[in-house]
Design a protein around this motif. Structure first.
Motif, PDB file in Angstrom:
ATOM      1  N   ASP A 227       0.830  -1.207   0.000  1.00  0.00           N
ATOM      2  CA  ASP A 227       0.000   0.000   0.000  1.00  0.00           C
ATOM      3  C   ASP A 227       0.867   1.260   0.000  1.00  0.00           C
ATOM      4  OD1 ASP A 227      -1.505   2.255   1.575  1.00  0.00           O
ATOM      5  OD2 ASP A 227      -3.037   0.906   0.765  1.00  0.00           O
ATOM      6  N   PRO A 228       0.637   2.191  -0.936  1.00  0.00           N
ATOM      7  CA  PRO A 228       1.479   3.395  -1.000  1.00  0.00           C
ATOM      8  C   PRO A 228       1.370   4.283   0.238  1.00  0.00           C
ATOM      9  CG  PRO A 228      -0.307   3.518  -2.614  1.00  0.00           C
ATOM     10  CD  PRO A 228      -0.338   2.146  -2.015  1.00  0.00           C
ATOM     11  N   THR A 229       0.222   4.325   0.877  1.00  0.00           N
ATOM     12  CA  THR A 229       0.077   5.134   2.093  1.00  0.00           C
ATOM     13  C   THR A 229       0.962   4.589   3.197  1.00  0.00           C
ATOM     14  OG1 THR A 229      -2.168   5.768   1.514  1.00  0.00           O
ATOM     15  CG2 THR A 229      -1.555   5.972   3.836  1.00  0.00           C
TER      16      THR A 229
ATOM     17  N   ALA B  52      -0.765  11.724  10.051  1.00  0.00           N
ATOM     18  CA  ALA B  52      -1.935  12.024   9.230  1.00  0.00           C
ATOM     19  C   ALA B  52      -1.872  13.404   8.592  1.00  0.00           C
ATOM     20  CB  ALA B  52      -3.201  11.909  10.073  1.00  0.00           C
ATOM     21  N   GLU B  53      -1.144  14.317   9.221  1.00  0.00           N
ATOM     22  CA  GLU B  53      -1.145  15.715   8.782  1.00  0.00           C
ATOM     23  C   GLU B  53      -0.919  15.917   7.279  1.00  0.00           C
ATOM     24  OE1 GLU B  53       1.558  19.553   9.687  1.00  0.00           O
ATOM     25  OE2 GLU B  53       0.851  18.433  11.440  1.00  0.00           O
ATOM     26  N   PRO B  54       0.121  15.321   6.679  1.00  0.00           N
ATOM     27  CA  PRO B  54       0.342  15.577   5.249  1.00  0.00           C
ATOM     28  C   PRO B  54      -0.482  14.677   4.313  1.00  0.00           C
ATOM     29  CG  PRO B  54       2.113  14.250   6.109  1.00  0.00           C
ATOM     30  CD  PRO B  54       1.215  14.578   7.279  1.00  0.00           C
ATOM     31  N   LEU B  55      -1.202  13.734   4.874  1.00  0.00           N
ATOM     32  CA  LEU B  55      -1.932  12.762   4.050  1.00  0.00           C
ATOM     33  C   LEU B  55      -3.369  13.205   3.811  1.00  0.00           C
ATOM     34  CD1 LEU B  55      -0.644   9.516   5.792  1.00  0.00           C
ATOM     35  CD2 LEU B  55       0.082  10.426   3.590  1.00  0.00           C
TER      36      LEU B  55
ATOM     37  N   GLN C  19      -8.313   8.326  11.601  1.00  0.00           N
ATOM     38  CA  GLN C  19      -8.786   6.947  11.780  1.00  0.00           C
ATOM     39  C   GLN C  19      -8.226   6.028  10.689  1.00  0.00           C
ATOM     40  OE1 GLN C  19     -10.767   9.658  11.773  1.00  0.00           O
ATOM     41  NE2 GLN C  19     -11.430   9.741  13.894  1.00  0.00           N
ATOM     42  N   ALA C  20      -8.157   6.526   9.459  1.00  0.00           N
ATOM     43  CA  ALA C  20      -7.598   5.714   8.377  1.00  0.00           C
ATOM     44  C   ALA C  20      -6.111   5.462   8.609  1.00  0.00           C
ATOM     45  CB  ALA C  20      -7.822   6.397   7.032  1.00  0.00           C
ATOM     46  N   VAL C  21      -5.394   6.473   9.079  1.00  0.00           N
ATOM     47  CA  VAL C  21      -3.971   6.297   9.393  1.00  0.00           C
ATOM     48  C   VAL C  21      -3.817   5.256  10.499  1.00  0.00           C
ATOM     49  CG1 VAL C  21      -1.905   7.424  10.339  1.00  0.00           C
ATOM     50  CG2 VAL C  21      -3.275   8.572   8.583  1.00  0.00           C
TER      51      VAL C  21
ATOM     52  N   ARG D 113      -2.010  -0.181  12.297  1.00  0.00           N
ATOM     53  CA  ARG D 113      -2.262  -1.535  12.815  1.00  0.00           C
ATOM     54  C   ARG D 113      -1.697  -2.590  11.867  1.00  0.00           C
ATOM     55  NH1 ARG D 113      -6.909   0.950  14.849  1.00  0.00           N
ATOM     56  NH2 ARG D 113      -8.214   0.382  13.092  1.00  0.00           N
ATOM     57  N   VAL D 114      -1.831  -2.373  10.556  1.00  0.00           N
ATOM     58  CA  VAL D 114      -1.275  -3.318   9.578  1.00  0.00           C
ATOM     59  C   VAL D 114       0.251  -3.344   9.694  1.00  0.00           C
ATOM     60  CG1 VAL D 114      -0.982  -3.795   7.107  1.00  0.00           C
ATOM     61  CG2 VAL D 114      -3.217  -3.080   7.983  1.00  0.00           C
TER      62      VAL D 114
END
Length: 91
Positions: A18-20, A39-42, A47-49, A54-55
């Motif tokens: 995953d690129p993120t 999360a700031e620059p994304l 919650q998604a971060v 976790r992964v």
């Protein structure tokens, strides 16, 4: 978690797919960071971060510590070295 080396490689490569998550790992090479800092620059939510973290944690690529109310994440390079070593055997 007691997994075989092949299973650990599978977890590493799945996490890196995953690129993120790769962006998160790149950021962690500069030092520990909280979920909010990551999360700031994304263009995704905190919650998604957290789900991506976790992964990465399950794959052993990061550790998360607790410091007061913060949970900074830290890069763990050993699984990346294992993946690079495995790939290097095909050069």
């Amino acid at each position: 978690m007691n997994t075989s080396p092949a299973d650990r490689l599978s977890l590493t490569f799945a996490a890196l797919a995953d690129p993120t998550r790769r962006v998160i790992l790149t950021r962690l090479t500069k030092g520990d960071a909280t979920v909010s800092e990551l999360a700031e620059p994304l263009p995704i939510s905190v919650q998604a971060v957290s789900k991506h973290l976790r992964v990465l944690e399950r794959a052993g690529l990061i550790t998360r510590t607790r410091s007061a109310q913060l949970r900074p994440s830290q890069l763990r390079a050993a699984p990346l070295k294992d993946a690079a070593d495995w790939l290097g055997s095909y050069q």
